[in-house]
Write an enzyme that holds these catalytic residues in place. Structure first.
Site, PDB file in Angstrom:
ATOM      1  N   GLU A  69       0.906  -1.186   0.121  1.00 56.08           N
ATOM      2  CA  GLU A  69      -0.019   0.071  -0.010  1.00 56.08           C
ATOM      3  C   GLU A  69       0.862   1.314   0.038  1.00 56.08           C
ATOM      4  OE1 GLU A  69      -0.452  -2.676   1.990  1.00 56.08           O
ATOM      5  OE2 GLU A  69      -2.295  -3.188   1.608  1.00 56.08           O
TER       6      GLU A  69
ATOM      7  N   ARG B 241     -11.798  -1.472   8.287  1.00 59.51           N
ATOM      8  CA  ARG B 241     -11.441  -2.728   9.022  1.00 59.51           C
ATOM      9  C   ARG B 241     -10.667  -2.704  10.311  1.00 59.51           C
ATOM     10  NH1 ARG B 241      -7.431  -6.957   6.457  1.00 59.51           N
ATOM     11  NH2 ARG B 241      -6.283  -7.441   8.297  1.00 59.51           N
TER      12      ARG B 241
ATOM     13  N   ASN C  31      -3.811 -15.801  -0.082  1.00 63.76           N
ATOM     14  CA  ASN C  31      -4.848 -15.571   1.017  1.00 63.76           C
ATOM     15  C   ASN C  31      -6.021 -14.644   0.529  1.00 63.76           C
ATOM     16  OD1 ASN C  31      -5.627 -16.045   3.747  1.00 63.76           O
ATOM     17  ND2 ASN C  31      -5.037 -14.037   4.408  1.00 63.76           N
TER      18      ASN C  31
END
Lengths: 113, 1189
Positions: B63, B113, B1011
């Site tokens: 990111e 989140r 994942n």
């Protein structure tokens, strides 16, 4: 103009120029250009039943992948919608519609499928 | 007439973001990943943005990288966006300060989140966005799927107008993953909202050599402060720009929003202030309470930064005497959470200014990490406001028996709105298509009727046998219920997997008189008695109607294999009556044609046939009027003799009762006991391996490949076999290495096996009289389970064979070592876990593990259990996860601490040598602990040392006692996937490799981000299709082995256990023994490759034989001996790489979408494989360099 028309496997062809099964016959756009250039028929790549079954199996695998969900992932490959049967499959379908030129179909079946 | 869409919050936001963007820089992170994936998919389809161009989508290495690329793109004049959450948003923060400081307009869409603290959580709360409140970015909240679309556009319009970057956020999972029917914003509306003059103004500010400026200067004390204040007018004006965009949007769509929207009684006395999806639940509850004459209201705050002071004061009724401000985050140590503090300050200032009376303001936390927030809890907050002395600080949604902050709530409270809805709950497996089918059902209902529809999907934390519970609602009015279907409310409950009847309380959601649909293989006459007694009682007491279908039989008959999603969907529509039956069935068939039509008429026909067969096979059972006590009891309780923690914490969470655990049940610092996966007994295998002792050569390969440590080998003295259960198999050890009378057993853990079949595929022995029979074969678990359960229990209590006597360098010997990693939740047939299990067999009793976030941290440590466990002496791997990006550094820190404390202990031993005896002291400080025998000897010395210290009166004896255990060498393991090692963590990994510390780095290379669902990494091979490489990856995989080997002092190896098992074993020994950094790059087949994991080992073999995965080793110790340090351990490719590529969907699918590219990339892949092999050959042939000598 000289009449080059001929009969081949029960088909009346405007001339005897028939490009054989080759990379030229893989792509629908090229096929159309061949027609425009005067080809009276083309020989398509053979369709094998096991190939179609394998494609179905591949489609099933795509779909299975899109059904695998967990909290972090919805499927593990890019959306199968993009892969939509693919251009190979689509072009085959279109060429089958042009089957009057296909010598393997002979002259006994309808000229357009 | 508006057009309706049925989609989730991520797609709704991404639709708007895409239209207004030219550069989209992303990095995948749950729960925001699908926004980037949608953008990538639309770009792959050539979908244009508002200006007719296809945006450039770029996946970065982290990111932080995405933020940098976005900053650059914006600075250079493009319009850009990104999508992120949680840790990802934290990595954005430095750039957010910069971009806001430079007044750079853009919108960052965030599926909000939890931030990892005492634990990681992928679930939703506002701790990430609240961490950005000082960046200078605006914070704009969406409360629903509809709003995530609408606000995405409003944010884009406002940022262009006001130049303040906007973080547009909505609740992770609750909104990002909720599927809802929304009114579409059409492109024309977007066009009308985006002012091209503002776009041109943005471009005019771009860095350009045509009119150069300097940006990003360094400033000194003389002017920095003034410069910081210079932008105040932009921040002051921005709320106005947002409101103006909302107003314009309202004119265009009829949906009107305010910065602070109030709903409720105009003369409300009690008001809740909240942001996010909870606003829907509060609004629903307020409506219910208003209907009962209560003077309550809700203030939905949409803009949090810049703080909309005036809007808040205007919206809040002056009559409010009590205000409860709810924060979905926690700021430990603060005098209240951020929203509460800001509301309080505004009201206090207004009161001080005499603008309005000061209400009583209280602040509460709720909903952390998607904790449920229900109308009953809303009611509890309103009740608290009505109390004589309400608590100023509280929590709601949990039972806090430690600091006693929590409010009690009525779990049976239901709103009028909830009672008007139709609710349905579906229990399925993550891989059985239940979720896809339910999303499809919502679409059908949404499109075929005027009904509103909502779907929310709850997943458990396993990757194999994961349970999904789908919560669906339908009704005529807007559905604001941002919480799960409540107990007793579902008129339709379906169980798609029979095994769940033993495990879960499936009927808790069922409404009295509702339908319970069960997929069961039992003949209709036997179904009732096959159900657990508790379930039968539940069906009777609720007056449920019981419908059954044998979906797997129908699927088989229809030629659908084990795909039951269409069948169960047909049952739902046939029974529920949500749509007229014929219309529903026609709609399902239409949906089937849409899904399969172009791809495979055969599959479409099979689905049609399945639908028709379903109707013939579906039946309602007559239920006996009275409960009898025939049939099985509920699943056998786990043995009573479990540790207290397992009894009080682990087992309740297994049962799905985690929400009921009080605060005191949790460890305060996130530390948990290991060895808990063994209590789970998930029973997900349909077939388990059966050992044929007579055929077996005891090679150990089945144990070696088992991803779940569910088949094991043990050697023991024949005397120990006396009490064996009758079906326990054991034979004489074939090897002469063991004493006479030594027996060997290969035993399956029947309740922990996932049934992948890899052990059978690995078995090299075939019965000459029956070639299909091997020394281990799969057989249906049903008749075997009970006996094998007893056999496994017996097996476990056999003493571990003396490790010193086992030949650990051989496969048969090493596989007799106990695994200290067992029964993980990894996918059946996982290609990663055998490597971890192997490491724990060899070094587990001295392992410290630093684990990067990813699959290995999820199957390694996602509660409720962990596969890491302890040996008979109570020793085993100690494990932790810091972050995704810092794992190499985290592990290095563990090494530094171990070395430092060992040095400290050695110093103290020397100081106390007089008391300890010089022999012991010398042995302790000079111990050679490279091999296990040395470690064991040191343990004995440390035990002796402790005995002596216990009676010592030396003033530093206690100090030495405290560090004595560090005299035993720790084996530090740094474990993670390729996303970590090749991308986000590469900088740290490179640094650790460059240093010379003794760490073992295990890269589980699946060649893709597994994942988060298959995004491209720099390990993704050339020609593979992955998310963000829809056209096939055009560049070669990074050669991490070569890069690491170039340092010279690093031990490096590539391994593939399915191709060369002994090589893998040898590498693990060598890597651990190497006193400097060691890097093992482990080929790990993954379901993301699009292969049946039964053929895991075959794929590894193909990968090696075709040159896709050459096996190499670089051992600096060889250089010291004058030998070339680099070795090529695999033969030159004997097969074309095309053969490998054709065998995996990730490559093969490209031929269907981009046949020319597929052909070109296959050729390029062959060239690359040839080039790399030649390079390795040249390296292997090179003499040791003088530097290395």
């Amino acid at each position: 103009m000289i009449d080059l028309s001929t009969d081949y496997l029960g088909l009346r062809l405007k001339n005897p120029l028939v490009p054989s099964s080759s990379p030229l016959c893989k792509d629908l756009d090229t096929l159309l250009r061949l027609e425009e250039a005067g080809a009276s028929a083309v020989v398509l790549h053979s369709l094998y039943e096991e190939e179609l079954i394998a494609e179905d199996a591949m489609t099933e695998r795509f779909l299975l992948h899109s059904d695998v969900h967990d909290g972090e992932s919805a499927g593990f490959l890019p959306d199968h919608g993009i892969y939509n049967g693919g251009r190979i499959r689509s072009s085959r379908a279109d060429v089958v519609r042009l089957s009057p030129w296909s010598p393997s179909l002979g002259g006994t079946i309808p000229r357009r499928l | 007439m508006p057009r309706y869409l049925n989609l989730d919050g991520n797609e709704a936001a991404a639709r708007m973001a895409y239209l207004g963007a030219e550069v989209i820089a992303i990095y995948p992170i749950t729960p925001s990943s699908s926004m980037g994936e949608w953008a990538d998919e639309w770009a792959a389809q050539g979908k244009p943005n508002l200006w007719g161009a296809v945006p450039r989508i770029i996946e970065m290495q982290s990111e932080a990288g995405a933020a940098g690329a976005l900053h650059g793109a914006l600075t250079a004049g493009a319009l850009g966006t990104s999508f992120t959450a949680s840790q990802g948003l934290l990595l954005f923060i430095p750039n957010l300060y910069k971009m806001a400081g430079e007044l750079t307009p853009f919108v960052l869409h965030v599926a909000a989140r939890a931030v990892a603290t005492h634990a990681l959580s992928i679930f939703g709360d506002h701790s990430d966005v609240m961490a950005c409140r000082a960046t200078g970015c605006a914070l704009l909240a969406s409360n629903s799927v509809q709003e995530s679309q609408d606000m995405a556009l409003i944010a884009q319009a406002a940022t262009l107008a006001g130049r303040i970057p906007v973080i547009h956020f909505f609740d992770g999972f609750r909104t990002s993953h909720e599927v809802a029917k929304i009114e579409a914003v059409e492109e024309g509306t977007v066009r009308a909202m985006i002012d091209d003059r503002l776009v041109a103004a943005h471009r005019s500010r771009a860095l350009s050599p045509e009119h150069p400026v300097l940006r990003g200067t360094a400033q000194n004390p003389d002017v920095f402060f003034q410069g910081r204040e210079r932008a105040n007018p932009f921040h002051d004006a921005f709320a106005g720009h947002v409101q103006a965009a909302m107003d314009r949007f309202g004119e265009l769509t009829g949906r009107h929003y305010r910065l602070a929207d109030y709903v409720g009684a105009p003369d409300a006395e009690r008001v809740i202030v909240v942001m996010g999806s909870a606003a829907g639940t509060v609004e629903e509850t307020v409506a219910h309470l208003l209907g009962r004459g209560e003077k309550v209201g809700l203030l939905k705050l949409r803009l949090f930064r810049p703080w909309p002071r005036e809007a808040l004061l205007r919206a809040l009724p002056a009559s409010a005497r009590g205000v409860a401000v709810l924060d979905r985050c926690k700021e430990p140590g603060a005098d209240g959470e951020p929203l509460y503090k800001d509301v309080l300050a505004t009201l206090a200032e207004a009161a001080a200014d005499g603008l309005r009376p000061m209400p009583r303001v209280i602040g509460g936390r709720f909903g952390l990490a998607s904790k449920e927030f229900t109308p009953g809890m809303v009611k509890a907050v309103f009740d608290e406001l009505a109390a004589q002395a309400p608590r100023r600080r509280f929590t709601v949604g949990i039972h806090d028996d430690v600091t006693h902050l929590s409010l009690a709530w009525d779990g049976h409270f239901r709103t009028d709105a909830s009672r008007r809805l139709q609710h349905a709950v579906f229990w399925g497996l993550g891989a059985d298509g239940t979720v896809s089918a339910n999303k499809n059902s919502i679409k059908i209902v949404g499109e075929a009727t005027d009904l509103q529809a909502q779907g929310y999907f709850v997943y458990d934390s396993k990757k194999s046998g994961a349970v999904t519970v789908s919560h669906l609602r339908f009704g005529p009015d807007p559905i604001r219920s941002a919480y799960l279907v409540e107990e007793g409310m579902a008129g339709f409950v379906a169980c798609h997997q029979t095994v769940f009847t033993e495990r879960y309380d499936l009927l808790a959601h069922a409404a009295p008189g509702g339908v319970f649909l069960l997929n069961t293989p039992q003949p209709a006459g036997d179904v009732w008695t096959s159900l657990p007694a508790g379930m039968r009682a539940g069906i009777l007491s609720r007056g449920l109607r019981l419908w059954v279908i044998d979906a797997y039989a129908v699927a088989a008959k229809a030629g659908m294999g084990r795909r039951i999603n269409t069948i169960m969907q047909t049952c739902f529509f046939a029974i529920s009556g949500i749509l007229p039956r014929d219309a529903a069935l026609a709609a399902i068939k239409q949906a089937v044609d849409k899904t399969y039509g172009k791809k495979s008429k055969r599959l479409a026909d099979l689905n049609h046939k399945a639908i028709d067969l379903t109707l013939a096979g579906l039946r309602e059972l007559e239920i006996p009027g009275l409960l009898d006590d025939a049939g099985p009891a509920a699943a056998a309780a786990v043995e009573a003799a479990v540790p207290d923690f397992v009894r009080d914490f682990t087992l309740p969470v297994f049962r799905g009762e985690g929400d009921r655990l009080p605060v005191s049940a949790m460890p305060p610092d996130g530390s948990f006991m290991t060895g808990t996966a063994r209590y789970e007994k998930r029973n997900i295998a349909l077939e388990i391996p059966v050992w044929e002792a007579d055929l077996c050569t005891q090679c150990g390969k089945c144990v070696f490949v088992c991803p779940h440590a569910a088949i094991r080998a043990r050697a023991f003295d024949i005397a120990a076999a006396g009490a064996a259960p009758p079906t326990f198999k054991h034979v004489a050890a074939k090897s002469k290495d063991y004493p006479d009378g030594t027996r060997i057993s290969y035993q399956v853990a029947p309740e922990d096996c996932t049934g992948c079949g890899d052990c059978v595929e690995a078995c090299p022995i075939h019965d000459k009289s029956n070639l299909s029979r091997r020394a281990v074969n799969m057989a249906p678990v049903g008749p075997l389970r009970d006996a094998e359960r007893d056999n496994f229990a017996f097996f476990l209590q056999l003493p571990e064979f003396d490790r010193g006597q086992l030949k650990q360098a051989t496969l048969p010997g090493a596989m007799l070592l106990d695994p200290l990693f067992e029964f993980s939740g990894a996918c059946a047939g996982c290609g990663e876990t055998p490597y971890i299990r192997l490491a724990t067999q060899l070094f587990g009793d001295r392992m410290l593990v630093a684990n990067a976030t990813g699959c290995s941290s999820i199957y390694g440590a996602n509660l409720p259990s962990t596969p890491y466990t302890v040996n008979g002496a109570g020793r085993g791997p100690a494990w932790s996860n810091s972050l995704f990006e810092d794992n190499a550094e985290f592990g290095l820190g563990m090494r530094l601490a171990s070395d430092q404390l060992m040095a400290q202990a050695c110093g103290l031993v020397r100081e106390l040598a007089g008391e300890l005896g010089s022999d012991l002291a010398q042995a302790l400080v000079a111990a050679d602990q490279r091999q296990e025998t040395g470690v064991r000897a040191q343990r004995e010395r440390v035990a002796l040392l402790r005995d002596l210290l216990a009676i010592s009166e030396h003033p530093r004896a206690a100090e030495l006692e405290a560090v004595a255990e560090w005299l035993i060498r720790r084996s530090v393991w740094i474990i993670g996937g390729d996303g970590w090692a090749y991308d986000i963590g590469y900088g740290g990994l490179d640094h650790v490799l460059a240093l010379d510390h003794d760490v073992n780095i295990l890269v589980l290379d699946t060649e893709v981000y597994s994942n988060t669902g298959g995004q491209t990494s720099k390990a993704t091979p050339l020609g593979a299709v992955a998310k963000f490489s829809a056209g096939g990856k055009a560049t070669a995989k990074k050669d991490l082995a070569r890069l690491a080997a170039d340092y010279g002092h690093v031990y490096v190896a590539t391994v593939a256990y399915g191709a060369k098992d002994v090589h893998t074993l040898k590498v693990f020994h060598e890597a651990e023994a190497h006193p400097g950094p060691s890097l093992i790059i482990a080929y790990s087949p993954c379901i993301a490759h699009g292969v049946d994991m039964l053929y895991n080992q075959r794929q590894q073999e193909l990968a090696v034989k075709t040159g896709h995965w050459p096996l190499v080793r670089h051992d600096p110790r060889q250089a010291a001996l004058g030998a070339p340090p680099f070795r090529l351990d695999s033969a030159p490719p004997s097969l074309p790489i095309r053969q490998f590529m054709d065998s995996e969907t990730r490559f093969a699918m490209l031929a269907r979408s981009h046949p020319e590219a597929a052909a070109r990339l296959a050729t390029a892949a062959q060239d690359e494989a040839d080039r790399r092999f030649r390079d390795y050959q040249a390296r292997a042939a090179a003499p040791a360099s003088p530097k290395q000598e």
